[in-house]
Scaffold this motif. Sequence first.
Motif, PDB file in Angstrom:
ATOM      1  N   VAL A  18      28.521  87.911 -45.973  1.00 53.71           N
ATOM      2  CA  VAL A  18      29.669  87.733 -45.079  1.00 53.71           C
ATOM      3  C   VAL A  18      30.475  89.024 -45.055  1.00 53.71           C
ATOM      4  N   GLU A  19      31.161  89.268 -43.945  1.00 53.58           N
ATOM      5  CA  GLU A  19      31.919  90.510 -43.748  1.00 53.58           C
ATOM      6  C   GLU A  19      33.380  90.274 -44.113  1.00 53.58           C
ATOM      7  N   VAL A  20      33.789  90.799 -45.258  1.00 52.30           N
ATOM      8  CA  VAL A  20      35.110  90.504 -45.806  1.00 52.30           C
ATOM      9  C   VAL A  20      36.065  91.680 -45.610  1.00 52.30           C
ATOM     10  N   THR A  21      37.225  91.379 -45.047  1.00 52.34           N
ATOM     11  CA  THR A  21      38.323  92.344 -44.961  1.00 52.34           C
ATOM     12  C   THR A  21      39.361  91.992 -46.015  1.00 52.34           C
ATOM     13  N   ILE A  22      39.714  92.963 -46.839  1.00 51.59           N
ATOM     14  CA  ILE A  22      40.749  92.794 -47.856  1.00 51.59           C
ATOM     15  C   ILE A  22      42.027  93.442 -47.335  1.00 51.59           C
ATOM     16  N   ALA A  23      43.036  92.632 -47.050  1.00 52.13           N
ATOM     17  CA  ALA A  23      44.336  93.146 -46.618  1.00 52.13           C
ATOM     18  C   ALA A  23      45.319  92.993 -47.771  1.00 52.13           C
ATOM     19  N   CYS A  24      46.071  94.044 -48.054  1.00 50.46           N
ATOM     20  CA  CYS A  24      46.954  94.036 -49.225  1.00 50.46           C
ATOM     21  C   CYS A  24      48.328  94.585 -48.888  1.00 50.46           C
ATOM     22  N   GLY A  25      49.356  93.912 -49.400  1.00 50.11           N
ATOM     23  CA  GLY A  25      50.675  94.504 -49.387  1.00 50.11           C
ATOM     24  C   GLY A  25      50.669  95.729 -50.284  1.00 50.11           C
ATOM     25  N   ILE A  26      51.425  96.747 -49.917  1.00 43.85           N
ATOM     26  CA  ILE A  26      51.411  98.006 -50.666  1.00 43.85           C
ATOM     27  C   ILE A  26      51.957  97.792 -52.075  1.00 43.85           C
ATOM     28  N   SER A  27      51.174  98.236 -53.064  1.00 46.23           N
ATOM     29  CA  SER A  27      51.565  98.114 -54.467  1.00 46.23           C
ATOM     30  C   SER A  27      51.925  99.477 -55.043  1.00 46.23           C
ATOM     31  N   ILE A  34      42.009  98.853 -56.123  1.00 45.72           N
ATOM     32  CA  ILE A  34      41.562  97.759 -55.259  1.00 45.72           C
ATOM     33  C   ILE A  34      40.398  98.210 -54.386  1.00 45.72           C
ATOM     34  N   VAL A  35      40.521  99.392 -53.781  1.00 44.87           N
ATOM     35  CA  VAL A  35      39.460  99.890 -52.905  1.00 44.87           C
ATOM     36  C   VAL A  35      38.182 100.151 -53.694  1.00 44.87           C
ATOM     37  N   GLN A  36      38.309 100.795 -54.831  1.00 46.12           N
ATOM     38  CA  GLN A  36      37.121 101.126 -55.622  1.00 46.12           C
ATOM     39  C   GLN A  36      36.375  99.878 -56.080  1.00 46.12           C
ATOM     40  N   LYS A  37      37.082  98.978 -56.742  1.00 47.69           N
ATOM     41  CA  LYS A  37      36.418  97.807 -57.319  1.00 47.69           C
ATOM     42  C   LYS A  37      35.980  96.809 -56.248  1.00 47.69           C
ATOM     43  N   SER A  38      36.764  96.656 -55.196  1.00 47.08           N
ATOM     44  CA  SER A  38      36.381  95.727 -54.130  1.00 47.08           C
ATOM     45  C   SER A  38      35.190  96.249 -53.339  1.00 47.08           C
ATOM     46  N   THR A  39      35.079  97.573 -53.210  1.00 40.56           N
ATOM     47  CA  THR A  39      33.892  98.154 -52.584  1.00 40.56           C
ATOM     48  C   THR A  39      32.656  97.832 -53.413  1.00 40.56           C
ATOM     49  N   GLU A  40      32.769  97.972 -54.715  1.00 40.77           N
ATOM     50  CA  GLU A  40      31.642  97.650 -55.595  1.00 40.77           C
ATOM     51  C   GLU A  40      31.245  96.184 -55.478  1.00 40.77           C
ATOM     52  N   ASN A  90      24.953  99.906 -48.363  1.00 43.69           N
ATOM     53  CA  ASN A  90      24.393 100.455 -47.125  1.00 43.69           C
ATOM     54  C   ASN A  90      25.490 100.901 -46.164  1.00 43.69           C
ATOM     55  N   TYR A  91      26.708 100.480 -46.428  1.00 46.19           N
ATOM     56  CA  TYR A  91      27.852 100.793 -45.574  1.00 46.19           C
ATOM     57  C   TYR A  91      28.988 101.357 -46.418  1.00 46.19           C
ATOM     58  N   VAL A  92      29.748 102.268 -45.826  1.00 42.45           N
ATOM     59  CA  VAL A  92      31.004 102.704 -46.428  1.00 42.45           C
ATOM     60  C   VAL A  92      32.114 101.873 -45.801  1.00 42.45           C
ATOM     61  N   PRO A  93      32.881 101.128 -46.583  1.00 42.35           N
ATOM     62  CA  PRO A  93      33.968 100.329 -46.010  1.00 42.35           C
ATOM     63  C   PRO A  93      34.994 101.198 -45.284  1.00 42.35           C
ATOM     64  N   THR A  94      35.649 100.616 -44.302  1.00 45.33           N
ATOM     65  CA  THR A  94      36.713 101.314 -43.585  1.00 45.33           C
ATOM     66  C   THR A  94      38.055 101.011 -44.241  1.00 45.33           C
ATOM     67  N   CYS A 111      34.023  94.929 -46.904  1.00 43.25           N
ATOM     68  CA  CYS A 111      33.622  95.770 -45.766  1.00 43.25           C
ATOM     69  C   CYS A 111      34.777  96.561 -45.166  1.00 43.25           C
ATOM     70  N   HIS A 112      35.985  96.020 -45.254  1.00 40.76           N
ATOM     71  CA  HIS A 112      37.141  96.674 -44.652  1.00 40.76           C
ATOM     72  C   HIS A 112      38.360  96.481 -45.551  1.00 40.76           C
ATOM     73  N   PHE A 113      39.273  97.445 -45.482  1.00 37.33           N
ATOM     74  CA  PHE A 113      40.549  97.344 -46.189  1.00 37.33           C
ATOM     75  C   PHE A 113      41.681  97.620 -45.206  1.00 37.33           C
ATOM     76  N   VAL A 114      42.734  96.832 -45.316  1.00 39.85           N
ATOM     77  CA  VAL A 114      43.931  97.035 -44.503  1.00 39.85           C
ATOM     78  C   VAL A 114      45.132  96.998 -45.440  1.00 39.85           C
ATOM     79  N   PHE A 115      45.966  98.023 -45.371  1.00 40.70           N
ATOM     80  CA  PHE A 115      47.188  98.052 -46.175  1.00 40.70           C
ATOM     81  C   PHE A 115      48.389  97.940 -45.246  1.00 40.70           C
ATOM     82  N   LEU A 116      49.429  97.264 -45.741  1.00 43.15           N
ATOM     83  CA  LEU A 116      50.608  97.036 -44.909  1.00 43.15           C
ATOM     84  C   LEU A 116      51.833  96.804 -45.784  1.00 43.15           C
TER      85      LEU A 116
END
Length: 247
Positions: A76-85, A93-99, A143-147, A103-108
Amino acid sequence: MQRYFTDYPIQKNVSFLVSGNNFHHLIIVMRSKVGDEAEFVAKNHKVFIGKILATADQQAEILPITELKNSAELPVEVTIACGISKGDKSEYIVQKSTELGACHFVFLPTAFSVAKWPAKKINRKIERLQKVAKSAAEQSHRNYVPTVTYVNSLQELKQLPAAFKIVAYEESAKNGEHTQLHHQIEQMQSNSTVLSLFGPEGGLAPNEVTQLQDAGFTSVGLGPRILRAETAPLYLLTAISVYKEMR
C-alpha cells in the motif's frame, strides 16, 4: 550490495555513466574498483546489478548485467504527514519511516507545534530531508525514493487525495479505542493509498481532530501506550507491514 538511484532508463547490457554523488560514494567512499558490482535503480524503478567497466574524469562506466525482479515496497502507498517537531526528529521520522516502506512525507505547522520553519528556510529543510530519504531508500534497498513536501496548513493537507485517511490521536488510545486501526488496515487492498497524520510533541488539538474527522479522516488509537511524535509513524507502518506482508 550497495544500491544507487539513477536518472537513467537503464537497459541490460547497455552501459551508462555514473557521476556526482553516486560516483563519489561508489569509488571514493566504498573504494570500488573496475570489475566490482553494485545495484542501480533505473528511472523507471527497475533494479539492475551493474559491473564497473572503467573510471575516468570523475565518472564510472557501468554495465548492467542482471535485472533484479524482487521489490521491497509495501503493498500500500502510505503518506506520513507530521506536525513539525523540535530538533532532528523530522530527519529521524523520514529515515526510519523510509526503511519501513513509507512513500511520501508531508510536514506542516499545527496548533501545538513548538518548532517553526521560517519561510526562507523551508526549501533548505525539504532538500535536506529528501537527501535523508534517498540515503535511507538505498540502505533499505527500496525501489523508490520517497518524496518530501511541505504544506502551510491543515486545510491544505485535507485536500490531498487518498483512499484511506487516518489521524493518530492520543485521546483515542487513552479511551481504550483499539479497533479502528485494525479495521482500516483490513480494508486496504494492494496499491491502496493511505494518508496518515501525526501530531508534534503535545499531539493535535481537539479542534484539529474535529476538523479532520469532518473532512473524512478516521481517528485511531495506536495501542494502549502514549507514543512519542517520532515513534507513532513507525507503529503504523509496522502494523501495516505485519497485516499486509507477513500474513
